[in-house]
Motif scaffolding. Structure first.
Motif, short mmCIF file in Angstrom:
data_model
loop_
_atom_site.label_atom_id
_atom_site.label_comp_id
_atom_site.label_asym_id
_atom_site.label_seq_id
_atom_site.Cartn_x
_atom_site.Cartn_y
_atom_site.Cartn_z
N TYR A 8 15.88 -6.81 2.50
CA TYR A 8 14.89 -6.80 1.42
C TYR A 8 15.33 -7.74 0.30
O TYR A 8 16.52 -7.85 0.00
N ASN A 9 14.37 -8.39 -0.31
CA ASN A 9 14.63 -9.29 -1.43
C ASN A 9 14.78 -8.47 -2.71
O ASN A 9 13.85 -7.79 -3.13
N LEU A 10 15.96 -8.57 -3.34
CA LEU A 10 16.26 -7.80 -4.55
C LEU A 10 16.37 -8.69 -5.78
O LEU A 10 16.83 -8.23 -6.84
N ASP A 11 15.91 -9.94 -5.68
CA ASP A 11 16.12 -10.90 -6.77
C ASP A 11 15.48 -10.46 -8.07
O ASP A 11 16.00 -10.76 -9.16
N LYS A 153 13.26 14.14 -4.65
CA LYS A 153 14.08 13.26 -3.82
C LYS A 153 15.56 13.63 -3.92
O LYS A 153 16.03 14.07 -4.97
N GLU A 154 16.27 13.44 -2.86
CA GLU A 154 17.72 13.65 -2.84
C GLU A 154 18.46 12.34 -2.61
O GLU A 154 19.69 12.30 -2.74
N GLU A 155 17.74 11.30 -2.24
CA GLU A 155 18.33 9.98 -2.08
C GLU A 155 17.59 8.99 -2.97
O GLU A 155 16.43 9.21 -3.34
N GLN A 156 18.27 7.92 -3.31
CA GLN A 156 17.64 6.91 -4.15
C GLN A 156 16.42 6.31 -3.45
O GLN A 156 16.48 5.97 -2.26
N ASN A 157 15.32 6.22 -4.17
CA ASN A 157 14.14 5.57 -3.61
C ASN A 157 13.84 4.29 -4.38
O ASN A 157 14.47 4.00 -5.41
N TYR A 158 12.90 3.51 -3.87
CA TYR A 158 12.58 2.20 -4.44
C TYR A 158 11.07 1.99 -4.39
O TYR A 158 10.37 2.60 -3.60
N VAL A 159 10.62 1.11 -5.25
CA VAL A 159 9.21 0.71 -5.25
C VAL A 159 9.15 -0.75 -4.87
O VAL A 159 9.86 -1.58 -5.46
N GLY A 160 8.32 -1.07 -3.88
CA GLY A 160 8.26 -2.45 -3.45
C GLY A 160 7.14 -2.71 -2.48
O GLY A 160 6.20 -1.93 -2.36
N ASP A 161 7.25 -3.81 -1.79
CA ASP A 161 6.24 -4.26 -0.83
C ASP A 161 6.91 -4.33 0.54
O ASP A 161 7.69 -5.24 0.81
N ASP A 162 6.59 -3.35 1.38
CA ASP A 162 7.21 -3.28 2.71
C ASP A 162 6.86 -4.50 3.55
O ASP A 162 7.71 -5.03 4.28
N ILE A 166 10.03 -6.93 -0.23
CA ILE A 166 10.41 -7.19 -1.62
C ILE A 166 10.55 -5.85 -2.35
O ILE A 166 9.69 -4.99 -2.24
N ILE A 167 11.62 -5.68 -3.11
CA ILE A 167 11.80 -4.53 -3.98
C ILE A 167 11.64 -5.00 -5.41
O ILE A 167 12.28 -5.96 -5.84
N TYR A 168 10.76 -4.32 -6.17
CA TYR A 168 10.59 -4.76 -7.56
C TYR A 168 10.91 -3.68 -8.58
O TYR A 168 10.90 -3.94 -9.78
N PHE A 169 11.26 -2.45 -8.12
CA PHE A 169 11.67 -1.43 -9.10
C PHE A 169 12.58 -0.41 -8.44
O PHE A 169 12.36 0.01 -7.31
N LYS A 170 13.63 -0.03 -9.18
CA LYS A 170 14.55 1.02 -8.74
C LYS A 170 14.40 2.21 -9.69
O LYS A 170 14.85 2.16 -10.84
N PRO A 171 13.76 3.28 -9.25
CA PRO A 171 13.55 4.45 -10.12
C PRO A 171 14.85 5.15 -10.49
O PRO A 171 15.94 4.76 -10.06
N ILE A 172 14.71 6.21 -11.25
CA ILE A 172 15.88 6.95 -11.72
C ILE A 172 16.69 7.51 -10.54
O ILE A 172 16.13 7.81 -9.48
N SER A 173 17.98 7.64 -10.74
CA SER A 173 18.85 8.22 -9.72
C SER A 173 18.49 9.69 -9.49
O SER A 173 18.17 10.42 -10.43
N PRO A 174 18.54 10.16 -8.24
CA PRO A 174 18.27 11.57 -7.96
C PRO A 174 19.18 12.51 -8.76
O PRO A 174 18.77 13.61 -9.12
#
Length: 377
Positions: A8-11, A153-162, A166-174
Motif C-alpha cells: 500500500y502507498n503510505l506517502d 476494533k482491537e487492531e489498528q485500522n486504516y482509511v484508504g482506497d483498496d 492507497i492509505i490516506y488516514f490512520k485513525p486512533i490507536s485501539p
C-alpha cells in the motif's frame, strides 16, 4: 478497514490528531455566513416537516434512499427499487427471491435507521450502547458479519482506497479508543458549543476515531440525523445528508484529513454547514414533491377505488410504495376483498405497476411508480 500494509502507498497518510479534540477555537469570522445559511435552510425544512399530518407516512421512502446512498459511499452498491422489493418480499412470507448480498446489507441499514430513531424517540440516550447496538445490526449479515459486529476494533485500522492500494488516514490507536469515545460522548452531552457546530465536530471526530472494523461511515452519518434531532434542530428524525457528501466526496475526505494534519477544524465546519444548508434545500424540494403528489392522488384514489377505504389505501401505499395485497391489508386494516379490488382497479387505472404476478403462494408485487420517481431522483 484492517489490512496488511504491504504493497500500500503510505506517502500521504495522515495520523489521528492526538490531544487536539475538542478544538480549542474556531474562526467565527469564516463561519457566520455558512451558519446563517444552514440555520435558515434547516429551519424552513423543519417547518415543512411540522406542517405534515404524518411525516413518517410521507417520508419513510427517503430512509431507503439514504441507506442506498450512504452504503454506496462505502462501496456497497444497490438501488432503492432493489431494497424496497426485498423488504416487501421479506415481510410477506419470509422467503424473498434470491438477491445480492449488497441489497440485504442496505436493507439492514434502513432497519438500523428506523430502530435507532425509535430508540431515541423513546428516551434512550445517544451513548455507546446505542451506537454498538446499531453497529451490531448493521453488520449482522454478509461480509460485515466477519468484522466483529457491535465491538470496537482491537487492531489498528486504516482509511484508504483498496482498489488503488492507497492509505490516506490512520485513525486512533485501539489502545486509546475507549477514553476517546468517552470524551466524544461527553462533548456531545455537555459542550456549550453552538449545536450545528457541535454536530459537525462530533461527526468528524467519530470518523477520525473509526471505532469499528467496518461500517464507520454509515454509523457516523446516522449520528448526524440523531444529533440534529437530539438538539432540537429538527423536530422529527427525517434529515439525511449523505447525498451531499457523496457528490463532494473528495472534498469531504480531504477536509477531514486537514483536521488531523493541520488542526483545521474551521474549514471542515464551514463545509459541514454548507452541506446542511444545501441538503436542507434539496430535502425541502423533495418533501414538496411528495406532498404535492399526495394531494394530486387523492381524487384518483377516491374515484378508482370507489371505496370508503381510499384514504387508508393511499396512506399505506405512500408509506410503502412497493407492496403485496397481504401487506396492504395488514397496514390499512381493510378487508381482504376490498384490498384485492382496490389494487386491481389502481393497476388497471395505471396508478400501480405490477412487478411480479401472483404465482403459487406468492402474491402479486406492486409498485407505485409516481412516488418511486421522486425517491430515485
Amino acid at each position: 478497514m484492517s489490512m496488511n500494509m504491504k504493497n500500500y502507498n503510505l506517502d500521504n497518510v495522515v495520523d489521528y490528531h492526538y490531544g487536539c479534540f475538542p478544538p480549542s477555537e474556531l474562526d467565527l469570522s469564516r463561519l457566520i455566513e455558512p451558519l446563517t445559511r444552514a440555520q435558515d435552510a434547516i429551519s424552513r425544512y423543519d417547518q415543512m416537516l411540522l406542517s405534515l399530518p404524518n411525516s413518517e407516512l410521507l417520508l419513510a421512502p427517503l430512509r431507503q434512499s439514504e441507506a442506498v446512498i450512504s452504503s454506496r459511499m462505502e462501496g456497497t452498491i444497490s438501488t432503492v427499487d432493489e431494497v424496497m422489493i426485498y423488504e416487501a418480499e421479506s415481510q410477506d412470507d419470509g422467503k424473498p427471491r434470491p438477491v445480492r448480498e449488497d441489497v440485504i446489507e442496505v436493507f439492514l441499514y434502513t432497519t438500523v435507521l428506523r430502530r435507532a430513531q425509535t430508540a431515541v424517540a423513546e428516551g434512550e440516550p445517544i451513548n455507546e450502547g446505542l451506537i454498538k447496538n446499531a453497529h451490531r445490526l448493521l453488520l449482522s449479515f454478509g461480509r460485515g458479519a466477519r468484522k466483529s459486529p457491535g465491538q470496537y476494533k482491537e487492531e489498528q485500522n486504516y482509511v484508504g482506497d483498496d482498489r488503488h492500494k492507497i492509505i490516506y488516514f490512520k485513525p486512533i490507536s485501539p489502545l486509546q479508543l475507549q477514553p476517546a469515545m468517552h470524551d466524544l460522548l461527553k462533548f456531545i452531552e455537555f459542550s456549550p458549543m453552538l449545536h450545528l457546530f457541535k454536530v459537525g465536530i462530533a461527526h468528524v471526530e467519530f470518523e477520525a476515531l473509526h471505532p469499528f472494523n467496518d461500517g464507520n461511515g454509515r454509523i457516523g452519518r446516522l449520528l448526524i440525523t440523531l444529533l440534529l434531532w437530539k438538539f432540537g434542530l429538527i423536530h422529527k428524525p427525517h434529515f439525511y445528508v449523505s447525498a451531499f457528501f457523496e457528490t463532494h466526496k473528495d472534498e469531504y475526505i480531504e477536509l477531514m484529513r486537514a483536521v488531523s494534519r493541520d488542526d483545521d477544524w474551521t474549514s471542515w465546519t464551514a463545509f459541514f454547514l454548507n452541506a446542511i444548508a444545501e441538503q436542507a434545500e434539496s430535502n425541502l424540494q423533495t418533501v414538496k414533491k411528495i406532498t404535492a403528489l399526495y394531494d394530486e392522488m387523492k381524487e384518483p384514489f377516491r374515484e378508482m377505488s370507489g371505496s370508503k377505504w381510499h384514504i387508508a389505501a393511499q396512506d399505506s401505499i405512500f408509506e410503502n410504495p412497493v407492496f403485496k395485497n397481504s401487506q396492504l391489508i395488514k397496514r390499512s386494516g381493510m378487508p381482504k376483498h376490498v384490498a384485492t379490488r382496490i389494487t386491481k382497479l389502481l393497476y388497471e387505472g395505471g396508478i400501480l405497476r405490477e412487478l411480479h404476478p401472483a404465482s403459487g403462494r406468492r402474491g402479486a408485487l406492486y409498485m407505485f411508480e409516481p412516488l418511486m420517481e421522486i425517491v430515485r431522483a
